[in-house]
Enzyme design. Structure first.
Site, short mmCIF file in Angstrom:
data_model
loop_
_atom_site.label_atom_id
_atom_site.label_comp_id
_atom_site.label_asym_id
_atom_site.label_seq_id
_atom_site.Cartn_x
_atom_site.Cartn_y
_atom_site.Cartn_z
N LYS A 45 1.06 -1.25 0.05
CA LYS A 45 0.08 -0.11 0.08
C LYS A 45 0.82 1.20 -0.03
O LYS A 45 2.15 1.21 0.42
CB LYS A 45 -0.83 0.09 1.34
CG LYS A 45 -2.03 0.96 1.00
CD LYS A 45 -3.12 0.63 2.14
CE LYS A 45 -4.29 1.64 1.98
NZ LYS A 45 -4.92 2.00 0.61
N ASN A 131 3.18 5.91 -7.64
CA ASN A 131 1.73 5.88 -7.94
C ASN A 131 1.36 7.30 -8.47
O ASN A 131 1.49 8.41 -7.66
CB ASN A 131 1.11 5.73 -6.46
CG ASN A 131 -0.23 5.61 -6.45
OD1 ASN A 131 -1.11 6.02 -7.47
ND2 ASN A 131 -1.00 5.17 -5.48
N CYS A 134 -3.05 8.80 -7.86
CA CYS A 134 -3.34 9.20 -6.95
C CYS A 134 -3.85 10.60 -6.57
O CYS A 134 -3.68 11.39 -7.44
CB CYS A 134 -2.57 8.92 -5.48
SG CYS A 134 -1.04 9.64 -5.87
N THR A 197 -9.47 1.86 -13.55
CA THR A 197 -10.94 2.00 -12.71
C THR A 197 -11.62 3.06 -13.11
O THR A 197 -11.36 4.30 -12.24
CB THR A 197 -10.54 1.52 -11.18
OG1 THR A 197 -9.52 2.52 -10.88
CG2 THR A 197 -9.92 0.25 -11.24
N GLY A 221 -13.29 -4.54 -10.25
CA GLY A 221 -14.08 -6.13 -10.34
C GLY A 221 -14.22 -6.17 -11.76
O GLY A 221 -13.84 -5.36 -12.98
N GLY A 248 -9.97 -5.84 -12.87
CA GLY A 248 -11.04 -6.73 -13.02
C GLY A 248 -10.57 -8.25 -13.53
O GLY A 248 -11.28 -9.15 -13.39
N GLY A 269 -6.27 -7.59 -8.24
CA GLY A 269 -6.47 -6.43 -7.13
C GLY A 269 -7.60 -6.71 -6.21
O GLY A 269 -7.62 -7.86 -5.30
#
Lengths: 307, 248
Positions: A45, A131, A134, A197, A221, A248, A269
């Protein structure tokens, strides 16, 4: 002999299955429920330059064929992260698997975090993930994913500061994602790790209010698989560097499909939430697939659907 | 873990008791802990459910109110079906070091984690009483052996305000689960009277095992307000710790 070794720029991983940052905790939370040795790489994370408390409840809810979540990168900041979190994660991961994910508000903050990671853990981790998907206090969400010049400068600065391989966690939900992807590739990043996403919202029909404390959040997903697939398909045609797909994927079929579209590796994920031991199963299925297809390696599949 | 549904019993029009055979969970479960139930492929996330009862060796029971698609799907489960259930999870209630007078304050389906607690407290030699609300849900008490646990039943929120302070008077330990308004009232009353009190907090969960960092509860700490997670730091918290109206 089946060879699953996955080369992403200067980094070499044991297989093409990755745990996505934000969905696998810091590895040690996941360790009691799965066999972590079966992961190619696992992104912890993200740590941010300044501590973040994260978003108010609710942070996650189910939607059709997936979930939406807005957690807000909670972390206690670099001092705590480097003293307590990373060492604990490295107790359960091998050096060729561990990926430390960092985020800042500007290039200088990213670079300082990268330098600290290299100084403290340089020989004990596989790569640094920048990252770029974000929140960004100064420029708004996903700044380094939607500004090609800023993205390129960030890669150049990170590469000239540290020797560790650099992965770019890149939000493809901006119109110019191909331009940004190309800029990042030209700047010499080791690999692009996509996150595809799209933002979503869930409204509670009883309270008549949005469910998430942050109102909106990215949808994850199976629902987003075809969208992530198209981004990989398009990026593969534009960029020179390897792609790690995410969005997904939850089965060996999804992994093979992403590879055919152009991915060299695939991140798993939010499927971890219901099935924390999902990755060893996918890896076993991939090996069976290779057996059936009489393949010694999967690298021949990368981008094969374009040919 | 594989869990076989061995009994399904309708308790009220909207509440059903499910008994699963799952020794791995039953051997370890403590009162106040929960499990994460995987339903069908239609459902992307597991469903967190409090452990209602446990025999300590073979079976666990879940008392589930049908409030959404997942819990409605559970109604279609047939005895003999095998589900994938993860658990026991989370930090449960703390049993008193010395037996004493205990009050369990349950609101609606918040009764669920209190029954196993009541049985454990009783076994330990505590005096156990129940305060339940609202009366329209009192049929839920059919799920428990209420001869053993005398219950005060409040009609509604106003009645709680009138009667809860009196019920708490003289108690040494208070445990509560239910709507946050009830938890807060219980917490405040216990803090005023300096009585040990724990509350079980409900949150939407993504995973139940601290991967997603989703199920946050605002708490007071020595460093000020912070978020803790219901799945691993809770769901049971010390009543003094919970910030019902503040955010970090």
């Amino acid at each position: 002999m089946k060879n699953l070794e996955t080369k992403l720029g200067r980094a070499v991983f044991r297989n093409p299955l990755f745990g996505c940052s934000g969905c696998v905790g810091h590895a040690y939370e996941l360790a009691p429920y799965t066999d972590l040795s079966q992961y190619g790489g696992l992104s912890l994370k993200t740590v941010t330059y300044l501590p973040r408390v994260g978003n108010p409840a609710d942070r996650i809810c189910e939607v059709t064929a997936g979930c939406i979540s807005s957690v807000g990168l909670p972390n206690k900041g670099p001092d705590d992260y480097f003293a307590n979190v990373v060492p604990k994660a490295l107790n359960v991961l091998d050096p060729d698997q561990a990926i430390v994910s960092v985020a800042g508000d500007c290039v200088e903050e990213y670079v300082e975090l990268c330098e600290r990671v290299q100084d403290l853990f340089g020989n004990r981790i596989a790569a640094i993930e920048l990252n770029a998907a974000c929140p960004n206090a100064s420029h708004g969400i996903g700044y380094f994913s939607r500004d090609a010049k800023a993205a390129s400068e960030l890669i150049h600065a990170a590469k000239s500061s540290v020797d560790l391989p650099i992965l770019y966690k890149f939000n493809t939900n901006f119109e110019n994602y191909l331009e940004v992807g190309k800029a990042v590739s030209d700047a010499g990043v080791d690999a692009i790790f996509t996150t595809s996403t799209p933002m979503g919202i869930k409204i509670d029909i009883k309270t008549k209010k949005p469910v998430l404390g942050n109102t909106i959040g990215p949808a994850c997903g199976p629902a987003v698989l075809p969208f992530g697939m198209l981004r990989i398909w398009n990026l593969y045609k534009e960029v020179e560097v390897p792609l790690i797909a995410s969005g997904g994927a939850a089965s060996w079929r999804d992994v093979i499909e992403y590879m055919l579209a152009g991915a060299s590796a695939v991140g798993i994920g939010s499927a971890h939430f219901a099935t924390p031991d999902i990755v060893p199963g996918i890896l076993a299925d991939l090996k069976e697939y290779m057996e059936r297809e009489k393949l010694d390696s999967l690298t021949g599949l990368i981008g094969a659907a374009h040919r | 873990m594989k869990a076989e549904l061995i009994k399904k019993q309708v308790i009220t029009g909207k509440d059903t008791l499910y008994v699963f055979r799952c020794p791995e969970i039953a051997e370890k479960a403590l009162p106040g802990q929960f499990v994460e139930v995987k339903l069908s492929a239609e459902f992307f996330l597991r469903r967190p459910v409090s452990i209602f009862d446990c025999d300590g060796s073979e079976t666990i029971s879940l008392l589930v109110r049908s409030v959404g698609k997942g819990t409605e799907y559970m109604l279609s489960l047939a005895e003999g079906e095998v589900l994938d259930i993860l658990g026991p999870l989370g930090q449960g209630f703390s049993l008193p070091a010395e037996p004493g007078k205990c009050l369990l304050v349950g609101g609606g389906i918040g009764l669920a984690p209190l029954y196993y607690l009541a049985k454990c407290l009783k076994k330990q030699g505590n005096d156990v009483q129940l305060f339940f609300s609202p009366r329209r849900d009192a049929q839920l008490l059919d799920a428990i052996d209420n001869d053993q646990f005398p219950a005060v039943i409040a009609e509604n929120r106003k009645d709680i305000a009138d009667r809860l302070p009196q019920s708490i008077e003289g108690m040494q330990y208070v445990f509560s689960c239910g709507p946050e308004g009830l938890l807060e009232q219980t917490a405040l009353e216990c803090i005023k009277k300096d009585i040990f009190c724990q509350v079980s907090m409900e949150r939407r969960m993504g995973c139940g095992i601290d991967l997603c960092k989703g199920c946050v509860v605002a708490v007071y700490t020595e460093n000020g307000l912070e978020y803790k997670k219901a799945c691993c730091d809770g769901p049971v918290f010390d009543a003094k710790e919970v910030a019902f109206h503040e955010k970090p």
